[in-house]
Motif scaffolding. Structure first.
Motif, PDB file in Angstrom:
ATOM      1  N   ALA A  34       0.852  -1.191   0.000  1.00 11.12           N
ATOM      2  CA  ALA A  34       0.000   0.000   0.000  1.00 11.12           C
ATOM      3  C   ALA A  34       0.886   1.239   0.000  1.00 11.12           C
ATOM      4  N   PHE A  35       0.583   2.187  -0.861  1.00  9.91           N
ATOM      5  CA  PHE A  35       1.412   3.379  -1.015  1.00  9.91           C
ATOM      6  C   PHE A  35       0.906   4.493  -0.107  1.00  9.91           C
ATOM      7  N   GLN A  36       1.815   5.034   0.715  1.00  3.60           N
ATOM      8  CA  GLN A  36       1.472   6.055   1.688  1.00  3.60           C
ATOM      9  C   GLN A  36       1.909   7.455   1.248  1.00  3.60           C
ATOM     10  N   THR A  37       2.539   7.536   0.093  1.00  5.24           N
ATOM     11  CA  THR A  37       2.984   8.822  -0.431  1.00  5.24           C
ATOM     12  C   THR A  37       2.955   8.760  -1.952  1.00  5.24           C
ATOM     13  N   ASN A  38       2.906   9.907  -2.598  1.00  7.66           N
ATOM     14  CA  ASN A  38       2.934   9.950  -4.057  1.00  7.66           C
ATOM     15  C   ASN A  38       4.346   9.656  -4.562  1.00  7.66           C
ATOM     16  N   LEU A  39       4.428   8.812  -5.584  1.00 10.96           N
ATOM     17  CA  LEU A  39       5.709   8.505  -6.217  1.00 10.96           C
ATOM     18  C   LEU A  39       5.574   8.785  -7.709  1.00 10.96           C
ATOM     19  N   PRO A  40       5.565  10.059  -8.088  1.00 11.15           N
ATOM     20  CA  PRO A  40       5.304  10.411  -9.494  1.00 11.15           C
ATOM     21  C   PRO A  40       6.290   9.796 -10.472  1.00 11.15           C
ATOM     22  N   SER A  41       7.566   9.670 -10.070  1.00 11.05           N
ATOM     23  CA  SER A  41       8.555   9.125 -11.001  1.00 11.05           C
ATOM     24  C   SER A  41       8.304   7.651 -11.300  1.00 11.05           C
ATOM     25  N   LYS A  84       5.056   6.456 -10.997  1.00 14.51           N
ATOM     26  CA  LYS A  84       3.641   6.451 -11.391  1.00 14.51           C
ATOM     27  C   LYS A  84       2.753   5.712 -10.380  1.00 14.51           C
ATOM     28  N   PHE A  85       3.038   5.934  -9.100  1.00 12.18           N
ATOM     29  CA  PHE A  85       2.170   5.423  -8.044  1.00 12.18           C
ATOM     30  C   PHE A  85       1.620   6.606  -7.257  1.00 12.18           C
TER      31      PHE A  85
END
Length: 1016
Positions: free
Chosen positions: A748-755, A757-758
Motif C-alpha cells: 500500500a502506497f502512503q505517499t505519491n511517487l510520481p517518477s 507512477k504510483f
C-alpha cells in the motif's frame, strides 16, 4: 546459512559424522578436516581420525590437557552446521561442477576464521571482581565433515563443523569455550559465510540473485528456477508442513521440526541408482544444467563476473560506483553523513561497501539508537554487493576513526556502535528540555493547591489521591519549568492523578490537550481528563508546517493561540522515540506551551523506534514526580507479584506464579490457555484477557479460543470467511530493499511517487520479484513495476506499507479488534468490538461504545480487523483486566524479556495464570533479556570504559550473586539484550544446579527432538 546447536552426545556425534558420506566420497573421513588455530596448536591437521575425535570431544586433548565439567556434567561442544542454497547443490552434484564444492568448503573456512577472531571466548578469573569474566581467545578446535545429501537423499551440500569445547587462553591453558557468543553471533557468521560463498560463486562465472527468503544474504544461482528448486526440496516441504501444524515458522522451530521428521540414515545407499533418479527428476522439470555451467566456465576463463560486465563501457570511477550501488538496490544520498567522500574518491567496490554500511546503519538506527557491530556487519552483507566481510569491517573501522561511528570500546571488541547523528539527536532532546527550565508561569499558586486537587478528584468521582498522586499534581501546577516528568509503575494511577490537574488548569483559563502514542490509549486518556485527545503523531501532523517553518503567519498565530500557556499531557511517554519527542518538545518551546507533562514508566516496554528519551530525561535537571503506590493489584497474589517486579526480583515473581502455572507440551500452549479461558463462567471470561508476547502465539490463541467457543455453541450460526491484512514489520530503509516483498503480499502506497507512477492510496499485490524490481498486480488489473531502491529515504513516515494476507473465519458473537483506524466512523486501531450479525456478505459490528456499524462486502475495514480473544503485550500496555492468562513459550526467546513479562503481569488486577512449555527456561530468558534499549549517549559515554566495569557494576554483581550465584550473575549482566539462553544457570537458591536438574533439562530437549543425541 549457519545454524548453531549444542552437541548433546559425544559418542553419538562421533559415530554419526564418521559414517559413510553418501556420494561425495566412499568414506566420510576422506571429506573431513581439522580446522582452527586451536587444532594447529595441538598438532592436529588433515583428515579427522575417529579415535582422536572421540577423545577430544570428551575433553581429552593431545597435549595431555583435560577439560573438566562442572558438577559432573560437561558440554561436548557446539556444532556449526553450514549449508548452501539448493541451486548451488544442484549444479555441483547433479551438474557435476565440482568447483562449487571447493568454493563451499573454502567459504566455510573463512567464516570459521572470522568466528575465531570475533566470537570465541573462554572464562578466566578476575581478581578485582572475584569472579570469572570472558576472554576473547582467538582460537577454535574444529572437526569438519562435508556431506552432500539430506535425509531424503536429495542433493544438499552441507558441512558439520563441530567446535570442540576447548580453547587456549592467553596464559597458555586450555579451558572450556564460553559459548553464548556463538548463539548471539549466529546470523553474523551466516552472513559472513553467504557473502564469501557468493563472491566465490560469482568468480566462477555464475550470476546470483537474492533467495526467496534472503535471510543473512542467502542467494540462489540465476537460471535455476523455483520449480526446479522445489522439485529437489521435498525434505524442506516436510519440515515446513510439520512446523505449520503448530503455527511455527522461526528458524529454531524449523530445526526442531526437521529433527522430529527425520528419517533414519540409509546405511547402504544405492549411489548409482540415486544419481540416475536425480537426472530423471531434472529431465522431468526441464532442468538443463549444461548451458549454465558452460557459460560460467567461459566467463571465469575470461575473468568476467557480473560486476565486471556491469561496469564495462562506463567511464569514470564515480559512475561505475553508482552503477554497482544501483544494481544492489541502493540509492546513494547527497551529503550522506556516513558517506562524506566526494563521488569518485572511492573505488567502485569500496563505494558499494560504503553505501551498504550506510544503508545498514540507517535501517538499524530506525529501531535502535545503538546497535552491535556484528549486526551492522550482517545487515551490510545482506545488501549482496561485490564485497565480503573484509571490506565491510574496513569501512566500519574507517568510520570509527573519523568519529562518524562511535563505539563502546576498541574497534576489534566493540559490542555496540552508534552514529554521530544519533548522539546529536539525543543531545538535542536534552537541550530542548533544559531550555524550558524556569521559563513559564505556574498554572496555580502553591497555597491551597493540594486542597483544590482533592476537591476536584471528589468532583470527578475519583478516590482520594494518595500522597504520590497529590505531590505529582501539586508539582505540575506550581512549577516554573515547561517540562515535567511523572514516573510511575503500572497500576499506580498516573492518568487518574492528571485528571484533577487538567480540571484546575481549565479553571485557570488554560487549554488542555491529552496525547498518547496510540489512538485507543489517547482516547481513554482524554476521557479520564475530560480533554480533547490525539495521538502524538496526529498532534505533530496538525502542526507540522508550523514546526517546519513553512506555515503562514496566520497559521502560526492560530497555533500559538491554541497552545500558548496550554497544559499538554502525554500518557505512556516511555513509548515515544527520540525523534518524535524532540519534535514535540521543540513545538512546545516554539509555541510557548505552559506545561508539557510526560508520564510513563521506564520499566515497561520502550518505543518501537530508536531511543529511550523518557528514561534519559529522568537523569537531567528537570522536574520529576514519582508515584509508587500500586492501586491496581487487588489480591495477595497480584500484590506479591507487583512487589517482586518492582524490586526487579524475577525469581520471586515466578515463585509467586508457580501455583498458578500450567506446564504443557510444546505447541500446546494456545489450546490449553484457550480451554482454561473458555471453561470460566461467561462474566468472568469477559473480564479475563489472554496475553501473548508475539503475533504467532496471539494468532494461535485466537484460533483456539474461537474453536472452543464454537464447539460449545456459544457463537452464532452465521459465519463468513475474510481475507484480512496483517502488517509486516519493516523499517523504512528495509522497505527500500527486496527482502520484504514476497509473492502474495500487498503493498500500500502512503505517499505519491510520481517518477514511478504510483499515487498515495493505491495498492497492489506482489506477483514477482526479480532483477531488483517488484511486479505488482494493481487494483485496476494493471501490472506495474516498483523499484524499492528509489523509495524516498528522507521521509518521517513510511513510503509504503507491506501486508501479509491472512484468512480468518468470522462468526456472530466473535470478539474482534481493529488493526487500522477509520476516523469518520470513530473506529480506532486497537479498539475491541463484537460481531453482532452476519447477513450474506454484510457484517454488523457492535463497537465498544455500543454503536452498530454495518460493513458491506468490500468495506475496507473488513480487511483491517482480527480476532481479539488474545492480544499481545504491546497492545495491552496501558489497559487493565480483572484476570489474565499469560502464554509464554521457550521457543519465543527473543520476545521473553523482563519488560514484556512485567507488562503482561501488571495488566492484571486479581488473578494471573501462566501457561508455558518450560517454566524454568522461560524464567531464565526473562532474567537474561531486560528488553531495555541502549541509547546513543550510553555508547558514546562508555567508549573509554570496559563494558564490564560501568559505574555500579560491582554493586549489581553483588546483588545478583547473592541470589543467583556469581557465575550466572556475571553472565546475566554481560548478556542482557542478547538473543540467547544461558545453558547452566544457578538454581533458584543460588546454589549450582544438581546433576538431576541438568539431566531433566537435557531429557526434555531430547523428547522434543527425538534423535537429537545423534547430532545433525
Amino acid at each position: 546459512m549457519i545454524h548453531v546447536n549444542a552437541v548433546t552426545s559425544g559418542a553419538g556425534t562421533v559415530e554419526y559424522l564418521t559414517q559413510d558420506n553418501y556420494y561425495t566420497s566412499d568414506q566420510a573421513l576422506d571429506s573431513s578436516e581439522w580446522l582452527g588455530k586451536g587444532a594447529a596448536a595441538l598438532g592436529l591437521s588433515g583428515s579427522v581420525d575417529k579415535d582422536m575425535f572421540a577423545a577430544v570431544i570428551e575433553g581429552k586433548l593431545p597435549d595431555g590437557s583435560e577439560i573438566q565439567g562442572k558438577d559432573g556434567v560437561r558440554r561436548f561442544g557446539d556444532e556449526l552446521h553450514f549449508s548452501v542454497s539448493k541451486s548451488v547443490s544442484l549444479l555441483a552434484l547433479v551438474g557435476g561442477d565440482k568447483r562449487l564444492i571447493e568454493a563451499f568448503t573454502e567459504s566455510a573456512k573463512v567464516a570459521l576464521k572470522w568466528a575465531e577472531k570475533n566470537v570465541v571466548e573462554a572464562r578466566v578469573w578476575d581478581k578485582e571482581l572475584g569472579t570469572a569474566v570472558p576472554e576473547r581467545t582467538g582460537n577454535l578446535l574444529v572437526a569438519s565433515f562435508l556431506h552432500d545429501v539430506n535425509r531424503n537423499l536429495e542433493p544438499h551440500l552441507h558441512i558439520h563443523a563441530v567446535g570442540i569445547n576447548a580453547t587456549q587462553t592467553a596464559d597458555g591453558k586450555w579451558r572450556a569455550v564460553h559459548n553464548p557468543e556463538f548463539y548471539r553471533a549466529q546470523h553474523a557468521m551466516s552472513a559472513v559465510h553467504n557473502s564469501e560463498m557468493r563472491a566465490r560463486v560469482e568468480a566462477l562465472g555464475y550470476e546470483t540473485v537474492p533467495a526467496r527468503e534472503a535471510v543473512d544474504g542467502a542467494f540462489e544461482i540465476r537460471g535455476v528456477s523455483r520449480e526446479v528448486i522445489e522439485a529437489f526440496s521435498t525434505r524442506r516441504a516436510e519440515v515446513v508442513a510439520e512446523a505449520a501444524k503448530d503455527g511455527r515458522s522461526s528458524a529454531r522451530e524449523l530445526e526442531l521440526a526437521a529433527l522430529a521428521t527425520r528419517k533414519g540414515k540409509e546405511m547402504d545407499p544405492d549411489i548409482a541408482g540415486q544419481k540416475e533418479r536425480w537426472q530423471e527428476t531434472a529431465k522431468r522439470v526441464g532442468f538443463d544444467h549444461k548451458p549454465l555451467i558452460d557459460k560460467a566456465l567461459a566467463r571465469s576463463s575470461a575473468e568476467q563476473t557480473v560486476w565486471t560486465r556491469l561496469v564495462a563501457g562506463i567511464r569514470g570511477i564515480g559512475a561505475k560506483g553508482m552503477a554497482i550501488a544501483s544494481a544492489i538496490g541502493l540509492t546513494p544520498k547527497d551529503k550522506d553523513p556516513l558517506v562524506p567522500e566526494r563521488l569518485g574518491r572511492l573505488e567502485p567496490k569500496a563505494f558499494a561497501a560504503a553505501q551498504a554500511v550506510a544503508s545498514a546503519a540507517r535501517e538499524l538506527g530506525e529501531r535502535e539508537a545503538a546497535f552491535s557491530r556484528n549486526d551492522l556487519i550482517r545487515h551490510s552483507l545482506e545488501r549482496q554487493g561485490p564485497f565480503t566481510v573484509e571490506a565491510i569491517e574496513a569501512r566500519i573501522e574507517q568510520l570509527q576513526q573519523r568519529g562518524l561511528l562511535i563505539g563502546s570500546g576498541p574497534a576489534d571488541r566493540d559490542r555496540m556502535l552508534t552514529t554521530q547523528q544519533a548522539v546529536a539527536m539525543e543531545n538535542k532532546v536534552v537541550a530542548l528540555a533544559l531550555a524550558g527550565k524556569d521559563s513559564v508561569e505556574p498554572i496555580a499558586e502553591r497555597d491551597g493547591v493540594v486542597a483544590r486537587l482533592q476537591e476536584q478528584a471528589r468532583a470527578i468521582g475519583l478516590r482520594r489521591l494518595n500522597q504520590g498522586q497529590e505531590k505529582a499534581g501539586a508539582d505540575i501546577l506550581t512549577s516554573r519549568d515547561r517540562i515535567h516528568l511523572v514516573q510511575g509503575g503500572a497500576g499506580v494511577g498516573k492518568s487518574a492523578a492528571l485528571a484533577p490537574v487538567a480540571a484546575i488548569a481549565r479553571e485557570e483559563g488554560r487549554n488542555v490537550v491529552a496525547l498518547s502514542h496510540v489512538g485507543r490509549i489517547a482516547r481513554e486518556f482524554g476521557e479520564k481528563t475530560a480533554a480533547p485527545a490525539s495521538t502524538v503523531d496526529g498532534f505533530l501532523a496538525r502542526y507540522a508546517r508550523v514546526l517546519g517553518g513553512s506555515a503562514s503567519a496566520e497559521r502560526v498565530a492560530e497555533a500559538r493561540e491554541e497552545l500558548s500557556g496550554a497544559l499538554v499531557m502525554v500518557d505512556e511517554a516511555s513509548q515515544i522515540g527520540t525523534d518524535r519527542l524532540a519534535r514535540l518538545i521543540d513545538l512546545a518551546n516554539q509555541m510557548h506551551v505552559g506545561r508539557l507533562v510526560l508520564a510513563g514508566d521506564i520499566k515497561q516496554l520502550p518505543a518501537i523506534e530508536a531511543g529511550k528519551p523518557f528514561a534519559q530525561l529522568q537523569g537531567q535537571d528537570l522536574g520529576r514526580s514519582d508515584i509508587a503506590e500500586n492501586l491496581r493489584a487487588q489480591t495477595p497474589q497480584m500484590q506479591a507479584l507487583n512487589r517482586a517486579l518492582g524490586d526487579g526480583d524475577i525469581d520471586q515473581a515466578f515463585k509467586e506464579l508457580k501455583a498458578a502455572t500450567t506446564e504443557v507440551a510444546p505447541g500446546e500452549i494456545p489450546k490449553t490457555a484457550a480451554n482454561i479461558w473458555v471453561d470460566l463462567p461467561k462474566d468472568q471470561r469477559d473480564s479475563t484477557v489472554l496475553l501473548a508476547a508475539g503475533r504467532a502465539m496471539r494468532s494461535a490463541g485466537n484460533a483456539e479460543a474461537q474453536k472452543a467457543l464454537a464447539a460449545r455453541g456459544e457463537l452464532g450460526a452465521n459465519s463468513i470467511r475474510l481475507d484480512v491484512l496483517d502488517r509486516v514489520t519493516i523499517t523504512r530503509e528495509g522497505a527500500r530493499q527486496l527482502k520484504g516483498y514476497h509473492e502474495g503480499r500487498v503493498v500500500a502506497f502512503q505517499t505519491n511517487l510520481p517518477s514511478q507512477k504510483f499515487q498515495r492510496g493505491e495498492r497492489g499485490e506482489v506477483v514477482d520479484v526479480s532483477d531488483g524490481k517488484v511486479e505488482l498486480h494493481m487494483g485496476d488489473g494493471e501490472l506495474r513495476t516498483l523499484d524499492p531502491s528509489r523509495l524516498p529515504a528522507n521521509l518521517k513516515h513510511d513510503a509504503v506499507t507491506i501486508f501479509e494476507r491472512k484468512s480468518i473465519g468470522l462468526h456472530e458473537q466473535d470478539r474482534i479488534r481493529w488493526t487500522a483506524k477509520d476516523g469518520e466512523r470513530g473506529l480506532l486501531n486497537g479498539d475491541i468490538a463484537h460481531v453482532e450479525r452476519i447477513d450474506g456478505g454484510k457484517v454488523t459490528i457492535k463497537a465498544g461504545d455500543g454503536k452498530l456499524h454495518e460493513l458491506p462486502q468490500g468495506d475496507s475495514m473488513l480487511e483491517r480487523l482480527d480476532l481479539a480473544y488474545a492480544i499481545n503485550v504491546h497492545v495491552a500496555q496501558g489497559m487493565t483486566a480483572k484476570d489474565g492468562i499469560i502464554m509464554m513459550s521457550e521457543r519465543e526467546r527473543a520476545l521473553n524479556s523482563t519488560a514484556s513479562f512485567l507488562v503482561a503481569v501488571t495488566r492484571i488486577a486479581e488473578h494471573a495464570t501462566l501457561v508455558t512449555d518450560n517454566p524454568d527456561r522461560v524464567q531464565r530468558q526473562v532474567e537474561t533479556r531486560t528488553g531495555e534499549k541502549t541509547s546513543a549517549m550510553d555508547v558514546s559515554q562508555a567508549k573509554t570504559k570496559s563494558p564490564d566495569h560501568y559505574p555500579g557494576f560491582k554493586e549489581d554483581l553483588q546483588k545478583l550473586s547473592d541470589k543467583l550465584g556469581p557465575e550466572y550473575a556475571m553472565a546475566v549482566l554481560q548478556n542482557r539484550e542478547r538473543d540467547i539462553t544461558l545453558e547452566k544457570p544457578a538454581s533458584r537458591s543460588g546454589i549450582s544446579r544438581s546433576q538431576d536438574e541438568l539431566a531433566r533439562d537435557r531429557e526434555r530437549d531430547l523428547e522434543r527432538a527425538r534423535d537429537l543425541e545423534r547430532g545433525r
